[in-house]
Design an enzyme around this catalytic site. Structure first.
Site, PDB file in Angstrom:
ATOM      1  N   GLN A  31      -5.079-165.470 -30.407  1.00  0.00           N
ATOM      2  CA  GLN A  31      -5.790-166.226 -31.377  1.00  0.00           C
ATOM      3  C   GLN A  31      -6.362-165.133 -32.315  1.00  0.00           C
ATOM      4  OE1 GLN A  31      -8.618-167.886 -28.556  1.00  0.00           O
ATOM      5  NE2 GLN A  31      -8.554-165.892 -27.476  1.00  0.00           N
ATOM      6  N   ASP A 155     -14.691-172.671 -18.603  1.00  0.00           N
ATOM      7  CA  ASP A 155     -15.374-172.208 -19.698  1.00  0.00           C
ATOM      8  C   ASP A 155     -14.336-171.975 -20.844  1.00  0.00           C
ATOM      9  OD1 ASP A 155     -17.804-169.843 -20.860  1.00  0.00           O
ATOM     10  OD2 ASP A 155     -16.837-171.606 -21.845  1.00  0.00           O
TER      11      ASP A 155
HETATM   12  N1  SAM Z   1     -18.012-171.636 -25.022  1.00  0.00           N
HETATM   13  C1  SAM Z   1     -16.788-171.904 -25.851  1.00  0.00           C
HETATM   14  C2  SAM Z   1     -16.492-173.390 -25.738  1.00  0.00           C
HETATM   15  O1  SAM Z   1     -17.175-174.142 -25.162  1.00  0.00           O
HETATM   16  O2  SAM Z   1     -15.812-173.794 -26.663  1.00  0.00           O
HETATM   17  C3  SAM Z   1     -15.643-171.322 -25.129  1.00  0.00           C
HETATM   18  C4  SAM Z   1     -15.966-169.917 -24.564  1.00  0.00           C
HETATM   19  S1  SAM Z   1     -14.863-168.877 -24.101  1.00  0.00           S
HETATM   20  C5  SAM Z   1     -14.996-167.852 -25.666  1.00  0.00           C
HETATM   21  C6  SAM Z   1     -13.532-169.622 -23.984  1.00  0.00           C
HETATM   22  C7  SAM Z   1     -12.437-168.755 -23.875  1.00  0.00           C
HETATM   23  O3  SAM Z   1     -11.048-169.457 -23.083  1.00  0.00           O
HETATM   24  C8  SAM Z   1     -11.695-167.846 -24.793  1.00  0.00           C
HETATM   25  O4  SAM Z   1     -11.897-166.489 -24.755  1.00  0.00           O
HETATM   26  C9  SAM Z   1     -10.009-168.197 -24.612  1.00  0.00           C
HETATM   27  O5  SAM Z   1      -9.448-166.834 -24.870  1.00  0.00           O
HETATM   28  C10 SAM Z   1      -9.887-168.618 -23.103  1.00  0.00           C
HETATM   29  N2  SAM Z   1      -8.841-169.101 -22.570  1.00  0.00           N
HETATM   30  C11 SAM Z   1      -8.229-170.035 -23.171  1.00  0.00           C
HETATM   31  N3  SAM Z   1      -7.222-170.371 -22.475  1.00  0.00           N
HETATM   32  C12 SAM Z   1      -7.218-169.784 -21.349  1.00  0.00           C
HETATM   33  C13 SAM Z   1      -6.453-169.729 -20.066  1.00  0.00           C
HETATM   34  N4  SAM Z   1      -5.392-170.421 -19.954  1.00  0.00           N
HETATM   35  N5  SAM Z   1      -6.922-168.752 -18.997  1.00  0.00           N
HETATM   36  C14 SAM Z   1      -7.967-167.826 -19.059  1.00  0.00           C
HETATM   37  N6  SAM Z   1      -8.706-168.008 -20.317  1.00  0.00           N
HETATM   38  C15 SAM Z   1      -8.341-168.967 -21.424  1.00  0.00           C
END
Ligand code: SAM
Length: 276
Positions: A31, A155
């Protein structure tokens, strides 16, 4: 000249912030990753143009994704956070002495790195000896974890890219198996104003897997509409109950815990509680 960052939250609406400095902005394997220093909210993590977390309001989201489950469970020893690469949810989980291990499974290592570099107040707990950070897909991770966790927090980003599968019924079924016999799941499930279909479908999927399913809300200024939802699936413990002693928080308290489950009528109808 002023520089403003705008997140288009819908095709017709955006949030715009005055930017004092762009601390980083690059394409990771998954991303576009940016950290902006904004006048109103301090440092802000932005992924694919969407606000993830900010210094000034992160406490609301991270306390509310963590403490409902951590309080509803009598003794949460083993916790899994899927996504959450900024470390905020892990920080809140570690406030409980009962926690023996907290695993973070974040697919994009770049998010962890920029959070450690630019958001130390949020990522500070990632170096705690109880924490194990895995750079992996949360979907695959839960498939290979059976009966391991007391609490699992999803999350995730919005259901785009690698996060699409984090809202699927198969994923929730795998989470059910990854939880111990009395485990609790909490998933962030977006805005009751702009993501009604997602809330309705996630709630229906989780309630087909878990015997106890509830929706709760919190106010998060930098998220689309400012009103945010979380869906909790519990194998046996009532999610509204607080079973632990109070922990140090800025938003969460026992009254907020119980009040978060009091839904306005336009949200009740998403979870089949209209008229109750
Ligand atoms: N607090 C934020 C929100 O509510 O939108 C989200 C926090 S955190 C930054 C979200 C994280 O999910 C991202 O860093 C992303 O890379 C991760 N993510 C997305 N898909 C994922 C997956 N399949 N497995 C693990 N992490 C994932």
């Amino acid at each position: 000249m002023e520089l403003w960052y705008t997140e288009k939250q819908t095709a017709n609406l955006g949030i715009t912030c005055l930017v004092q400095e762009t601390l980083c902005n690059f394409k990771s394997q998954f991303q576009q990753v940016a950290v902006l220093d904004t006048a109103q909210f301090g440092k802000m993590l932005v992924l694919d143009g969407m606000v993830m977390t900010t210094e000034k309001d992160e406490f609301v989201y991270h306390e509310m994704i963590a403490h409902i489950a951590m309080q509803a469970h009598p003794s949460p020893k083993n916790v899994l956070v899927i996504g959450g690469g900024d470390g905020g949810a892990i920080r809140e989980v570690l406030k409980y002495d009962a926690v023996e291990s907290a695993e973070l499974v974040e697919i994009d290592e770049a998010v962890i790195e920029v959070s450690k570099k630019f958001l130390p107040e949020i990522s500070c707990a990632l170096s705690d000896p109880r924490v194990n950070v895995l750079v992996a897909d949360g979907i695959a991770h839960v498939k290979q974890s059976l009966g391991k966790y007391d609490v699992i927090l999803v999350d995730s980003t919005e259901p785009v890219g690698p996060a699409i599968g984090l809202f699927a019924e198969e994923f929730y079924a795998d989470i059910f198996k990854a939880l111990k016999k009395d485990g609790i799941l909490v998933a962030q499930t977006e805005s009751p104003f702009f993501n009604r279909d997602l809330i309705e479908s996630s709630y229906a999927r989780i309630s087909r897997v878990f015997p106890l399913t509830k929706l709760y809300l919190a106010s998060i200024p930098t998220y689309p509409s400012g009103l945010w939802s979380f869906t909790v699936g519990s194998k046996c413990y009532e999610p509204e109950n607080c079973r632990q002693k109070p922990v140090n928080t800025k938003y969460y308290n026992f009254a907020v815990h119980r009040g978060a489950f009091c839904l306005p009528n336009f949200v009740k109808e998403l979870v089949g509680e209209q008229g109750k």
